[in-house]
Design an enzyme around this catalytic site. Structure first.
Site, PDB file in Angstrom:
ATOM      1  N   LYS A  22       0.858  -1.204   0.000  1.00  0.00           N
ATOM      2  CA  LYS A  22       0.000   0.000   0.000  1.00  0.00           C
ATOM      3  C   LYS A  22       0.888   1.246   0.000  1.00  0.00           C
ATOM      4  CE  LYS A  22      -1.773   1.401   4.062  1.00  0.00           C
ATOM      5  NZ  LYS A  22      -1.441   2.780   4.437  1.00  0.00           N
ATOM      6  N   ASN A  23       1.886   1.259   0.885  1.00  0.00           N
ATOM      7  CA  ASN A  23       2.683   2.470   1.071  1.00  0.00           C
ATOM      8  C   ASN A  23       3.702   2.698  -0.039  1.00  0.00           C
ATOM      9  OD1 ASN A  23       1.137   2.893   3.271  1.00  0.00           O
ATOM     10  ND2 ASN A  23       2.702   2.357   4.776  1.00  0.00           N
ATOM     11  N   CYS A 116      -4.811  11.959  12.642  1.00  0.00           N
ATOM     12  CA  CYS A 116      -5.314  10.582  12.569  1.00  0.00           C
ATOM     13  C   CYS A 116      -5.620  10.161  14.005  1.00  0.00           C
ATOM     14  CB  CYS A 116      -4.286   9.661  11.935  1.00  0.00           C
ATOM     15  SG  CYS A 116      -2.844   9.479  12.967  1.00  0.00           S
ATOM     16  N   ARG A 121       0.312  14.558  13.326  1.00  0.00           N
ATOM     17  CA  ARG A 121       1.045  14.185  12.109  1.00  0.00           C
ATOM     18  C   ARG A 121       1.302  15.420  11.227  1.00  0.00           C
ATOM     19  NH1 ARG A 121      -1.117   8.579   9.917  1.00  0.00           N
ATOM     20  NH2 ARG A 121       0.848   8.652   8.801  1.00  0.00           N
ATOM     21  N   ASP A 304       4.884   0.458  12.107  1.00  0.00           N
ATOM     22  CA  ASP A 304       3.668  -0.188  11.579  1.00  0.00           C
ATOM     23  C   ASP A 304       3.566  -1.651  11.987  1.00  0.00           C
ATOM     24  OD1 ASP A 304       3.559   1.605   8.396  1.00  0.00           O
ATOM     25  OD2 ASP A 304       3.160   2.193  10.459  1.00  0.00           O
ATOM     26  N   ARG A 396      -8.710  -0.559   4.836  1.00  0.00           N
ATOM     27  CA  ARG A 396      -7.830   0.456   4.248  1.00  0.00           C
ATOM     28  C   ARG A 396      -6.491  -0.149   3.874  1.00  0.00           C
ATOM     29  NH1 ARG A 396      -7.212   6.001   7.301  1.00  0.00           N
ATOM     30  NH2 ARG A 396      -5.764   6.062   5.557  1.00  0.00           N
TER      31      ARG A 396
HETATM   32  C1  EPZ Z   1       4.310   6.837   6.471  1.00  0.00           C
HETATM   33  O1  EPZ Z   1       3.549   7.886   7.065  1.00  0.00           O
HETATM   34  C2  EPZ Z   1       3.368   5.652   6.373  1.00  0.00           C
HETATM   35  N1  EPZ Z   1       2.222   5.999   5.529  1.00  0.00           N
HETATM   36  C3  EPZ Z   1       2.888   5.259   7.766  1.00  0.00           C
HETATM   37  O2  EPZ Z   1       2.135   4.065   7.617  1.00  0.00           O
HETATM   38  C4  EPZ Z   1       4.082   4.944   8.648  1.00  0.00           C
HETATM   39  O3  EPZ Z   1       3.633   4.676   9.943  1.00  0.00           O
HETATM   40  C5  EPZ Z   1       5.037   6.139   8.658  1.00  0.00           C
HETATM   41  O4  EPZ Z   1       5.417   6.471   7.303  1.00  0.00           O
HETATM   42  C6  EPZ Z   1       6.300   5.864   9.448  1.00  0.00           C
HETATM   43  O5  EPZ Z   1       6.973   4.770   8.892  1.00  0.00           O
HETATM   44  C7  EPZ Z   1       2.375   5.923   4.199  1.00  0.00           C
HETATM   45  O6  EPZ Z   1       3.422   5.584   3.677  1.00  0.00           O
HETATM   46  C8  EPZ Z   1       1.164   6.257   3.382  1.00  0.00           C
HETATM   47  P1  EPZ Z   1       6.518  10.162   8.478  1.00  0.00           P
HETATM   48  P2  EPZ Z   1       4.157   9.399   7.083  1.00  0.00           P
HETATM   49  O7  EPZ Z   1       6.381  11.423   7.718  1.00  0.00           O
HETATM   50  O8  EPZ Z   1       4.848   9.663   5.802  1.00  0.00           O
HETATM   51  C9  EPZ Z   1       7.025  13.245  12.023  1.00  0.00           C
HETATM   52  C10 EPZ Z   1       0.289   2.680   7.780  1.00  0.00           C
HETATM   53  O9  EPZ Z   1      -0.007   2.050   8.789  1.00  0.00           O
HETATM   54  N2  EPZ Z   1       6.944  14.259  10.959  1.00  0.00           N
HETATM   55  O10 EPZ Z   1       7.706   9.282   8.238  1.00  0.00           O
HETATM   56  O11 EPZ Z   1       3.068  10.299   7.516  1.00  0.00           O
HETATM   57  C11 EPZ Z   1       5.693  12.564  12.258  1.00  0.00           C
HETATM   58  O12 EPZ Z   1       4.900  13.311  13.158  1.00  0.00           O
HETATM   59  C12 EPZ Z   1       0.724   4.125   7.899  1.00  0.00           C
HETATM   60  O13 EPZ Z   1       0.336   2.219   6.613  1.00  0.00           O
HETATM   61  C13 EPZ Z   1       7.129  15.596  11.289  1.00  0.00           C
HETATM   62  O14 EPZ Z   1       7.341  15.942  12.451  1.00  0.00           O
HETATM   63  O15 EPZ Z   1       5.228   9.258   8.257  1.00  0.00           O
HETATM   64  C14 EPZ Z   1       6.088  11.239  12.838  1.00  0.00           C
HETATM   65  O16 EPZ Z   1       6.348  11.369  14.223  1.00  0.00           O
HETATM   66  C15 EPZ Z   1       0.383   4.674   9.259  1.00  0.00           C
HETATM   67  N3  EPZ Z   1       7.047  16.534  10.311  1.00  0.00           N
HETATM   68  C16 EPZ Z   1       7.398  10.918  12.114  1.00  0.00           C
HETATM   69  O17 EPZ Z   1       7.873  12.171  11.579  1.00  0.00           O
HETATM   70  C17 EPZ Z   1       6.806  16.207   9.000  1.00  0.00           C
HETATM   71  O18 EPZ Z   1       6.785  17.111   8.140  1.00  0.00           O
HETATM   72  C18 EPZ Z   1       7.236   9.934  10.977  1.00  0.00           C
HETATM   73  O19 EPZ Z   1       6.380  10.503  10.029  1.00  0.00           O
HETATM   74  C19 EPZ Z   1       6.629  14.843   8.678  1.00  0.00           C
HETATM   75  C20 EPZ Z   1       6.699  13.878   9.681  1.00  0.00           C
END
Ligand code: EPZ
Length: 417
Positions: A22-23, A116, A121, A304, A396
């Site tokens: 998915k991701n 979420c 996020r 995840d 999802r």
């Molecule tokens: C991706 O989300 C995945 N989603 C998530 O999977 C996964 O949990 C996550 O990466 C971490 O591996 C998809 O790929 C669609 P991040 P993403 O930006 O991109 C902080 C699932 O279950 N952050 O790596 O949103 C954030 O708050 C989903 O399939 C900032 O602070 O994750 C978090 O603490 C759930 N500022 C950390 O980084 C930003 O601008 C990781 O977020 C961006 C992120």
């Protein structure tokens, strides 16, 4: 709304075909918006999130057809530059339209994503990166108004190796014919899959699977046919289910390269896995040992898989400490697991899981995608009947979950709530 009814207590035996990730699919669909012409994405999982992003992209004027495990997109017509709130709020990955539209049009108006179940996020790193590379970025009425026509490449160091920020920045500079260097990027396999696709389209991106990317974009990216990598979290979820319930299951098509840490921890806990050309065979014959995990960015233990690991550790002798350093409040599954008899104590963002415990069935509530997966694992092991409500969360991210589990011996069915 649907619910899953599970009569637990049976071991799992047989074959599961692991679907496309998915991701990985979501960023590839966003990249297809950039190149005029028809792009075919193959090995796509049949999931609600894929259709949700398809609707956002179709709203922009790109044709999107879902055909079995393919998505056929035609981005010949110039797309609209606006991704509206009522669509983007449904799924965070819609925010990838920002990078895609900047690459295609040079300007974009994209709604800020919502939060979420477990937190705000933010997208501050996405926006900071675009600005650092010369784009103009304004916030107005909940929308990001960005213009990348003055972008001049350069260098940006991400504060945190955010998956989403890495995707958005890669998309945004993929048509910029000036060198861009991104440091401290995410190294997830899904990012490497996107880099491979953008390179096949005509960009020149070096450093895949490392923390530094050097990108030279092309104004003439070409559409193509491209395949999605297997879903490492789906594979990890089925591994945890076999570990919790006992049995012997082949995860057909799973890529062990993407699961190094998860498989190492599983082996430490006493789960046997065998890598073959067909995939990964998972066997659980003896008692489990408790194993501590702390989530980290790839190649560390994935956040995840945190909820599924807690469900697994309810069968392990001793105390296991499960800490989420990525999302410190992603523990809504703990209260529901305790309704099934799990013995867990929360201390900050660490769950202390005591085991082994004999779980017993009860009605429980899904709260988010991976929390629901952990409830399924626990219910499959619990004595008696468990009803898991609000399984739209599961739909999802897990393709035909009840069919796949039924085929390996689980007593599981979907009912109207
Ligand atoms: C991706 O989300 C995945 N989603 C998530 O999977 C996964 O949990 C996550 O990466 C971490 O591996 C998809 O790929 C669609 P991040 P993403 O930006 O991109 C902080 C699932 O279950 N952050 O790596 O949103 C954030 O708050 C989903 O399939 C900032 O602070 O994750 C978090 O603490 C759930 N500022 C950390 O980084 C930003 O601008 C990781 O977020 C961006 C992120």
């Amino acid at each position: 709304m649907d619910k899953l009814v599970i009569e637990g207590g049976l071991p799992l035996h047989g074959d599961v075909r692991i679907a496309g990730s998915k991701n990985a699919t979501l960023p590839l669909m966003a990249a297809a918006v950039i190149a005029p012409g028809q792009t075919v994405i193959q090995n796509v999982p049949r999931l609600v999130d894929i259709h949700t992003l398809g609707k956002v992209i179709a709203h922009l004027g790109v044709t999107v057809e879902h055909d079995d495990d393919k998505v056929v997109m035609d981005a010949t017509a110039t797309p609209s530059d606006t991704a509206p709130y009522d669509l983007v709020r449904k799924m965070r990955a819609s925010f990838y339209m920002l990078g895609a539209l900047l690459a295609r049009l040079g300007h974009a108006k994209v709604s800020m994503p919502g939060g979420c179940a477990w937190g705000p996020r933010p997208v501050d790193i996405h926006l900071k990166g675009l600005k650092a590379l010369g784009a103009s970025v304004e916030l107005e009425g909940g929308y990001v108004l960005a213009d990348s026509r003055q972008m001049n490449g350069g260098r940006f160091v991400l504060d945190f190796p955010s998956v989403g920020a890495t995707v958005n920045l890669l998309l945004a500079v993929s048509t910029l014919e000036k060198e861009t260097i991104l440091e401290n990027v995410a190294r997830e396999p899904e990012i490497t899959n996107l880099i491979r696709m953008l390179n096949r389209m005509g960009a020149r991106i070096e450093g895949a699977n490392t923390s530094q990317l050097v990108i030279l974009g092309s104004r003439d990216l070409k559409p193509l046919s491209f395949a999605v990598i297997p879903d490492r979290i789906e594979a990890g979820t089925y591994m945890a289910a076999v570990g919790r319930c006992g049995g012997d299951v082949m995860l057909r098509g799973a890529d062990p390269e993407h699961l190094t840490m998860v498989l190492a921890k599983a082996a430490e806990a006493g789960i046997k896995f065998t890598v073959t050309t067909e995939g990964i065979r998972i066997q659980r014959e003896n008692d489990l040992r408790s194993v501590d995990v702390e989530t980290a960015v790839y190649p560390g233990f994935p956040t995840d898989m945190q909820a599924q690991w807690i469900a697994l550790m309810t069968a392990a002798a001793g105390v296991s400490l499960v800490t989420d350093t990525i999302y410190t409040d992603r523990f809504t599954h703990v209260a529901e697991l305790m309704r099934l008899g799990a013995e867990i104590k929360m201390k900050g963002h660490t769950a202390k899981v005591y085991g082994p415990t004999q779980l017993t069935g009860a009605p429980v509530m899904s709260t988010d995608l991976r929390a629901s997966a952990s409830l399924v694992i626990a219910a499959l092991a619990a004595k008696g009947r468990t009803d898991i409500l609000r399984v739209y969360h599961l739909d999802r991210g897990y393709e035909r979950l009840e069919d796949k589990f039924e085929r390996i011996g689980a007593r599981i069915r979907r009912e109207q709530e």
